[in-house]
Design a protein around this motif. Structure first.
Motif, short mmCIF file in Angstrom:
data_model
loop_
_atom_site.label_atom_id
_atom_site.label_comp_id
_atom_site.label_asym_id
_atom_site.label_seq_id
_atom_site.Cartn_x
_atom_site.Cartn_y
_atom_site.Cartn_z
N LEU A 67 0.78 -1.24 0.00
CA LEU A 67 0.00 0.00 0.00
C LEU A 67 0.81 1.29 0.00
O LEU A 67 0.25 2.34 -0.27
CB LEU A 67 -0.94 0.02 1.20
CG LEU A 67 -2.06 -0.99 1.21
CD1 LEU A 67 -3.01 -0.72 2.37
CD2 LEU A 67 -2.83 -0.99 -0.10
N GLU A 105 0.24 3.38 -2.84
CA GLU A 105 -1.18 3.55 -3.19
C GLU A 105 -1.79 4.75 -2.47
O GLU A 105 -2.88 5.19 -2.83
CB GLU A 105 -1.97 2.29 -2.84
CG GLU A 105 -1.51 1.03 -3.55
CD GLU A 105 -1.74 1.06 -5.05
OE1 GLU A 105 -2.71 1.70 -5.50
OE2 GLU A 105 -0.93 0.45 -5.78
N VAL A 106 -1.11 5.24 -1.45
CA VAL A 106 -1.65 6.37 -0.69
C VAL A 106 -1.14 7.68 -1.27
O VAL A 106 -0.09 7.73 -1.92
CB VAL A 106 -1.28 6.25 0.81
CG1 VAL A 106 -1.93 5.02 1.42
CG2 VAL A 106 0.21 6.22 1.03
N ASP A 164 -6.41 7.49 4.48
CA ASP A 164 -6.25 7.78 3.05
C ASP A 164 -7.41 7.11 2.31
O ASP A 164 -7.93 6.09 2.77
CB ASP A 164 -4.91 7.20 2.56
CG ASP A 164 -4.60 7.55 1.13
OD1 ASP A 164 -3.98 8.61 0.91
OD2 ASP A 164 -5.00 6.78 0.21
N ALA A 219 -7.29 5.14 -0.08
CA ALA A 219 -6.97 3.73 -0.34
C ALA A 219 -7.44 2.85 0.80
O ALA A 219 -7.98 1.75 0.59
CB ALA A 219 -5.47 3.56 -0.58
N ARG A 243 -11.26 2.62 0.71
CA ARG A 243 -11.74 1.69 -0.31
C ARG A 243 -11.56 0.23 0.14
O ARG A 243 -12.48 -0.58 0.02
CB ARG A 243 -11.02 1.92 -1.62
CG ARG A 243 -11.46 0.94 -2.72
CD ARG A 243 -11.05 1.41 -4.06
NE ARG A 243 -11.65 2.70 -4.28
CZ ARG A 243 -12.33 3.05 -5.36
NH1 ARG A 243 -12.50 2.19 -6.32
NH2 ARG A 243 -12.83 4.25 -5.48
#
Length: 199
Positions: A54, A57-58, A177, A179, A182
């Motif tokens: 991750l 991804e942030v 975040d 991400a 989600r």
């Protein structure tokens, strides 16, 4: 490195290995449909993998080495204090005091320079003020939730955990975040579809 420092490091690694014996409430699914309790070392490994996946991804740039360092040390206090179940209010009320005392024992087993460095990482994680600490916290909480989903909510069911009980723990992780929002949202949907987490 002199002989005394080498011995101290080896002794600390032997102490740290005891993290493998600290059982959590989360369940690990096994072939054939049975489960067993997850241990804190397994939790940390999965948590490190989540962070590795991750960190790009942030939106905010994360110092992965610092986040992974916090992840590696954040549960070492459980060797002395034991794991505190997130949905046990009585245990949570004494967690900070028990873990602070345990930190003195665990990090005190290292040479002073290393003990101070690892304790500072643990304190940074606990304070949750840096971007890396908040990221690591989000990964930590997501891992526990994921483990419950992977085991069809067995841990939640054993302890009567409802969806509303999880919100105070998961909402701060979701807020780290989009991400996390989600992924954790998708885990909530899986939990709802599987009837794992009652309303």
């Amino acid at each position: 490195m002199d002989a005394a420092r080498a011995e101290a490091l080896l002794d600390f690694l032997a102490l740290a290995d005891r993290l493998k014996t600290v059982e959590r409430r989360g369940r690990v699914p096994l072939p054939g449909g049975s489960t067993r309790r997850e241990n804190s070392a397994e939790h940390c490994w999965t948590l490190a993998l989540i962070a590795l996946l991750l960190h790009r991804e942030v939106a905010r740039e994360i110092d992965l080495a610092r986040a992974l360092s916090m992840i590696a040390v954040h549960d070492l206090v459980e060797i002395e204090a034991g794991d505190t179940y997130a949905y046990d209010p009585a245990a949570c009320a004494t967690q900070a005091e028990r873990e602070a005392a345990a930190a003195g024992v665990v990090f005190g087993a290292l040479p002073p320079d290393l003990g101070a460095r690892l304790r500072a990482l643990w304190e940074e994680f606990e304070a949750g003020e840096s971007a890396e600490a908040r990221f690591a916290m989000g990964c930590d909480r997501m891992q526990g939730f994921l483990q419950n989903v992977l085991s069809d909510g067995q841990g939640w069911k054993e302890h009567g955990v409802r969806r509303a009980d999880t919100r105070p723990r998961m909402d701060p992780a979701r807020a780290v975040d989009p991400a996390f929002e989600r992924l954790i949202g998708a885990l909530y949907a899986r939990a709802a579809d599987g009837g794992m987490l009652p309303e």
